[in-house]
Design a protein around this motif. Structure first.
Motif, short mmCIF file in Angstrom:
data_model
loop_
_atom_site.label_atom_id
_atom_site.label_comp_id
_atom_site.label_asym_id
_atom_site.label_seq_id
_atom_site.Cartn_x
_atom_site.Cartn_y
_atom_site.Cartn_z
N SER A 160 0.95 -1.36 0.03
CA SER A 160 0.01 -0.01 -0.03
C SER A 160 0.91 1.32 -0.16
N ILE A 161 1.97 1.29 0.78
CA ILE A 161 2.79 2.36 0.68
C ILE A 161 3.47 2.57 -0.49
N ILE A 162 4.03 1.71 -1.14
CA ILE A 162 4.65 1.75 -2.61
C ILE A 162 3.43 2.24 -3.42
N HIS A 163 2.31 1.68 -3.40
CA HIS A 163 1.22 2.14 -4.32
C HIS A 163 0.94 3.70 -4.40
N THR A 164 0.91 4.24 -2.81
CA THR A 164 0.59 5.61 -2.76
C THR A 164 2.00 6.37 -3.28
N ALA A 165 3.10 5.98 -3.08
CA ALA A 165 4.00 6.77 -3.59
C ALA A 165 4.14 6.70 -5.11
N LYS A 166 3.91 5.80 -5.59
CA LYS A 166 3.98 5.57 -6.99
C LYS A 166 2.66 6.50 -7.71
N LYS A 167 1.81 6.45 -7.18
CA LYS A 167 0.56 6.98 -7.55
C LYS A 167 0.91 8.81 -7.39
N THR A 168 1.45 9.09 -6.23
CA THR A 168 1.81 10.45 -5.96
C THR A 168 2.76 11.02 -7.15
N GLU A 185 -4.73 17.57 -7.00
CA GLU A 185 -3.55 17.37 -6.30
C GLU A 185 -3.23 16.08 -6.14
N ALA A 186 -2.19 15.72 -5.61
CA ALA A 186 -1.49 14.33 -5.33
C ALA A 186 -2.19 13.89 -4.11
N CYS A 187 -2.41 14.98 -3.35
CA CYS A 187 -3.17 14.49 -2.00
C CYS A 187 -4.46 13.60 -2.36
N PRO A 188 -4.75 12.46 -1.40
CA PRO A 188 -6.11 11.71 -1.63
C PRO A 188 -7.15 12.61 -1.41
N ASN A 189 -7.09 13.54 -0.48
CA ASN A 189 -8.24 14.53 -0.34
C ASN A 189 -8.47 15.85 -1.36
#
Length: 322
Positions: free
Chosen positions: A6-14, A147-151
């Motif tokens: 999940s951490i890696i996915h979030t980093a790549k998505k950002t 934004e890259a922010c999920p919110n």
């Protein structure tokens, strides 16, 4: 707690979200950008860069980039500007105002004041229909879809877009001003970067002793010379002309074959046609020569090819070049 996937996915998505925003930015470059660059280039004053919040943080970095690439710039916080710092703006200065929304209260107060002074305003904004966008002389569009922010709240893609737009301005001005690596060195005299641009071989060699022996000198004298001068090497000369080089490695190889050092002279074990470098060459050139030839020392000569001394890889490491 998130797992590693999940951490890696979030980093790549950002990273992908922001990179897509930057890719889209290229489509937004238009005549406004070109005219803004030309106006800054023709201006007799400085570039004043202002913003508030995260945009102010970006402004400080753009100021640093401008100053280091030949365009004089200063930072002015938008909130401080309306409480006295507006005095920083002089008659011929150009003002770049950075704001994602272009509608913050400070911006709405600041822009009319700057216009009253007669200074031109360049807007970097994600909303070209905002107060800032409509009241600037040149409007540079840094719109991002999200934004890259999920919110979709924390300034991420938008501030990256602002930063890249500032870099684009700086690089255009750099090229138009014919700003060279020599000019860059003047503004970056400290640290490894500056040294790569201005440090010369002559600056290094003068700090070292000058090991040298004659071609008919004994091995004992060679060993003493290498040991005393502490560079792991000595030049071999014949009537002040370099004819060879002896390293401590050459000594070890000789001793592995024979311990009868009395029967050898310098010319018997020297390496012929040693690599040399001109004392006026850049230190970075010396490093490139050492690396390409897998050696750790190089003999230094002057324009007449007379022996000047030695520089060692350690000299370059000490100066931060390596």
């Amino acid at each position: 707690m998130k797992n590693n996937n999940s951490i890696i996915h979030t980093a790549k998505k950002t990273i992908l979200t922001e990179s897509n925003a930057i890719a889209n930015l290229a489509k937004l470059i238009d005549a406004n950008f070109e005219n803004a660059v030309k106006f800054i280039l023709a201006s007799k004053g400085r570039v004043i860069i202002t913003g508030i919040g995260k945009s102010a943080n970006i402004a400080t970095k753009i100021v640093a980039t401008f100053n280091s690439t030949g365009t004089p710039a200063i930072f002015m916080h938008a909130a401080d500007a309306i409480h006295g710092d507006l005095g920083n703006v002089q008659e011929d200065d150009v003002v770049i105002c950075i704001s994602k929304s272009g509608n913050t209260p400070e911006i709405k107060v600041l822009i009319p004041l700057i216009r009253n002074y007669g200074n031109k305003i360049i807007a970097i904004t994600g909303n070209i229909d905002s107060f800032l966008g409509k009241n600037a002389d040149f409007t540079l569009n840094t719109f991002v879809e999200k934004e890259a922010c999920p919110n979709n709240l924390a300034p991420t893609s938008s501030t990256t877009a602002q930063l890249v737009m500032g870099d684009a301005l700086a690089m255009c001005l750099l090229e138009l001003n014919n700003f060279s690596s020599k000019d860059f060195a003047k503004y970056h005299p400290g640290g490894a970067l500056g040294k790569r641009l201005y440090l010369r071989v002559s600056d290094l060699v003068k700090e070292n002793q000058i090991p040298k022996v004659a071609e008919n000198d004994t091995i004992a004298k060679v060993i003493v010379e290498i040991s005393e001068k502490r560079l792991g090497v000595t030049a071999v000369l014949k009537e002040d002309t370099i004819v060879g080089i002896i390293t401590d490695g050459d000594i070890r190889r000789m001793l592995s074959k024979s311990t009868d050092i009395q029967s050898f002279t310098a010319k018997d074990i020297m390496g012929k046609n040693p690599k040399t470098i001109d004392k006026d060459a850049m230190a970075i050139e010396a490093l490139e020569t050492l690396e390409s030839n897998s050696i750790t020392q190089i003999l230094v000569v002057d324009k007449a090819h007379k022996y000047v001394g030695v520089i060692h890889l350690h000299d370059l490491i000490k100066e931060g070049i390596f």
